[in-house]
Design a protein around this motif. Structure first.
Motif, PDB file in Angstrom:
ATOM      1  N   LEU A  16      16.236 -27.119  51.421  1.00 30.61           N
ATOM      2  CA  LEU A  16      15.036 -27.300  50.599  1.00 30.61           C
ATOM      3  C   LEU A  16      14.866 -26.186  49.570  1.00 30.61           C
ATOM      4  O   LEU A  16      14.351 -26.392  48.490  1.00 30.61           O
ATOM      5  N   ARG A  17      15.307 -24.957  49.912  1.00 29.91           N
ATOM      6  CA  ARG A  17      15.165 -23.865  48.936  1.00 29.91           C
ATOM      7  C   ARG A  17      15.976 -24.127  47.671  1.00 29.91           C
ATOM      8  O   ARG A  17      15.697 -23.563  46.621  1.00 29.91           O
ATOM      9  N   TYR A  69      10.349 -25.699  56.446  1.00 32.07           N
ATOM     10  CA  TYR A  69      10.905 -24.363  56.220  1.00 32.07           C
ATOM     11  C   TYR A  69      11.925 -24.442  55.096  1.00 32.07           C
ATOM     12  O   TYR A  69      12.566 -25.479  54.903  1.00 32.07           O
ATOM     13  N   SER A  70      12.070 -23.334  54.377  1.00 31.11           N
ATOM     14  CA  SER A  70      12.970 -23.346  53.218  1.00 31.11           C
ATOM     15  C   SER A  70      14.428 -23.570  53.607  1.00 31.11           C
ATOM     16  O   SER A  70      15.239 -23.958  52.784  1.00 31.11           O
ATOM     17  N   PRO A  89       4.311 -28.322  51.277  1.00 27.48           N
ATOM     18  CA  PRO A  89       4.529 -26.897  51.040  1.00 27.48           C
ATOM     19  C   PRO A  89       5.738 -26.414  51.850  1.00 27.48           C
ATOM     20  O   PRO A  89       6.005 -26.946  52.936  1.00 27.48           O
ATOM     21  N   ILE A  90       6.426 -25.417  51.306  1.00 33.66           N
ATOM     22  CA  ILE A  90       7.597 -24.870  51.986  1.00 33.66           C
ATOM     23  C   ILE A  90       7.283 -23.451  52.437  1.00 33.66           C
ATOM     24  O   ILE A  90       6.771 -22.640  51.671  1.00 33.66           O
ATOM     25  N   ILE A  91       7.569 -23.176  53.710  1.00 37.32           N
ATOM     26  CA  ILE A  91       7.270 -21.869  54.289  1.00 37.32           C
ATOM     27  C   ILE A  91       8.577 -21.103  54.487  1.00 37.32           C
ATOM     28  O   ILE A  91       9.581 -21.669  54.895  1.00 37.32           O
ATOM     29  N   ASP A  92       8.531 -19.822  54.181  1.00 36.44           N
ATOM     30  CA  ASP A  92       9.676 -18.962  54.449  1.00 36.44           C
ATOM     31  C   ASP A  92       9.672 -18.608  55.939  1.00 36.44           C
ATOM     32  O   ASP A  92       8.693 -18.066  56.441  1.00 36.44           O
TER      33      ASP A  92
END
Lengths: 303, 126
Positions: free
Chosen positions: A16-17, A90-91, A111-114
């Protein structure tokens, strides 16, 4: 069929990142609900994450806003009306994981969380994923094409201390036929397998220069030298020359008569355009003798 | 499947454009082009300076320089506004270069507005 397997490969491979949108517009939980109207309208967005520092506190969407309005629109903080239970990724999750979850959730903004810091680092929509996939496919396809057709390999096969390909064109005729020379050059460079951006920039340089020659000098010649590191173009004429070389470089400065303008040229953008497209440009002119334009496009570093 | 879905999401084809602009296809009925960006100009130098590959060009100019300009800057589709029809030599050049040509009765402003409203982006200057 091969395309489908390639897509399947990519959805497992990409994280996803690689596809997420990084600079996300967010709002603070303490903002007033009424402020959202302008934000949604001017930014043309339909929702935004609510961030407390870098921590995700919730999501506020246009639906939440409409619900708040229809409930009377009594002023309050965003934190009271936002959706707090937010699905996140998660990224380092893979695309296939995200796509499956999106399908099940029935909505499309996550939303993407680190994983390390726990902070929000981006946002992903189906559109982002698809765009990334297309880009990958296009690059793949393009590389494939280059491998197959690249005649510019010719440089690698030739044993010499210096090798150069030279093309010469005569520029003459009616202005309404401007473009025949550049069209020929474009076809040639395409055939040699240069990156589309290089081909396009070279073609625009040639076209603007060809038009200038036809308008001002009636005839001239163009020499194009293709070397391993650059495409060098020299366009010469024996026309009236340019009295003030600096002046003609100013965007908007033009000496073109009406009949030229009627064809869509003469807006004073020709030389600035050429400069924009080339990595190096030199313009020399002597009044009464003629003009010589040299432009170089670097082919070592495609943009 | 996914790729087909992808095109539908971020692109428009010629049919969709003709529907939005109430335009006729002058040439290119059989050609398939996906449009993601739009440029609108009568100055061909402007087109050369800011247009993006594959973009739709809206213009009021109908001579063959439009086709040449489109060719040099890899414009995907051309649409003439305000009921203008391409000149004969232009039509021929368009066919030769395989560039679809559309014609709409709408004004430039109206045509731009409709496409923008449908989410089509312009070619950003750089």
């Amino acid at each position: 069929m091969t395309e489908v397997t390639k897509v399947q490969e990519l959805v497992y491979e990409l994280k996803l990142r690689d596809v997420m949108k990084k600079d996300v517009f967010s709002v603070a939980p303490g903002m007033q609900m009424s402020e959202l109207r302008e934000i949604f309208r001017t930014r043309r967005i339909s929702g935004a994450p609510v961030l407390d520092g870098d921590r995700l506190a919730g999501i506020i969407s246009i639906e939440d806003f409409i619900r708040w309005l229809s409930d009377g629109g009594k002023e309050c903080r965003i934190s009271e009306k936002m959706s707090k239970r937010v699905e996140t990724f998660y990224s380092d999750d893979t695309l296939v994981h995200a796509l499956n979850k999106m399908e099940a959730a029935g909505f499309g903004r996550f939303p993407i969380i680190d994983r390390q810091t726990g902070g929000m680092c981006g946002i992903v929509t189906k559109g982002n994923i698809i765009e990334a996939l297309l880009k990958e496919l296009e690059i793949d396809f393009h590389e494939e094409e280059i491998r197959r057709y690249r005649a510019s390999h010719i440089f690698e096969d030739i044993r010499a201390d210096k090798s150069t390909l030279i093309f010469q064109y005569r520029i003459a005729g009616e202005l309404s036929e401007a473009g025949t020379t550049s069209s020929g050059l474009k076809t040639t460079l395409k055939r040699l397998g240069f990156h589309p951006d290089i081909v396009r920039r070279s073609a625009i340089i040639a076209y603007e220069a060809e038009t200038n020659v036809l308008i001002n000098a009636k005839e001239g010649k163009m020499v194009v030298r293709v070397e391993p590191a650059e495409i060098y173009m020299k366009i010469e004429d024996k026309g009236p020359g340019i009295p003030d070389v600096e002046k003609v470089m100013e965007p908007g400065f033009s000496t073109a008569p009406d009949w030229v303008r009627e064809l869509g040229f003469g807006a004073g953008m020709g030389l600035p355009n050429i400069k924009k497209c080339s990595d190096k440009m030199v313009l020399n002119s002597t009044v009464g003798k003629g003009t010589c334009l040299e432009a170089t496009v670097d082919i070592r570093q495609p943009q | 499947m996914l790729t087909r879905l992808a095109w539908q999401l971020i692109n428009m084809d010629i049919k969709e454009i003709t529907r939005i602009l109430e335009a006729d296809i002058v040439y290119g009925e059989a050609l398939n082009r996906e449009i993601t960006k739009v440029a609108a100009a009568d100055l061909m130098s402007d087109v050369l300076s800011f247009s993006k590959e594959g973009a739709l060009l809206l213009t009021g100019l109908t001579n063959s320089q439009v086709i040449r300009t489109a060719e040099m800057s890899d414009i995907g589709v051309i649409c003439f506004v305000r009921g203008k029809k391409p000149q004969k030599n232009m039509l021929e050049l368009g066919k030769e270069r395989g560039i679809p040509l559309l014609a709409t009765k709408l004004s430039m402003y109206e045509a731009c507005g409709r496409l923008y409203q449908k989410g089509l982006q312009g070619c950003e200057c750089n």
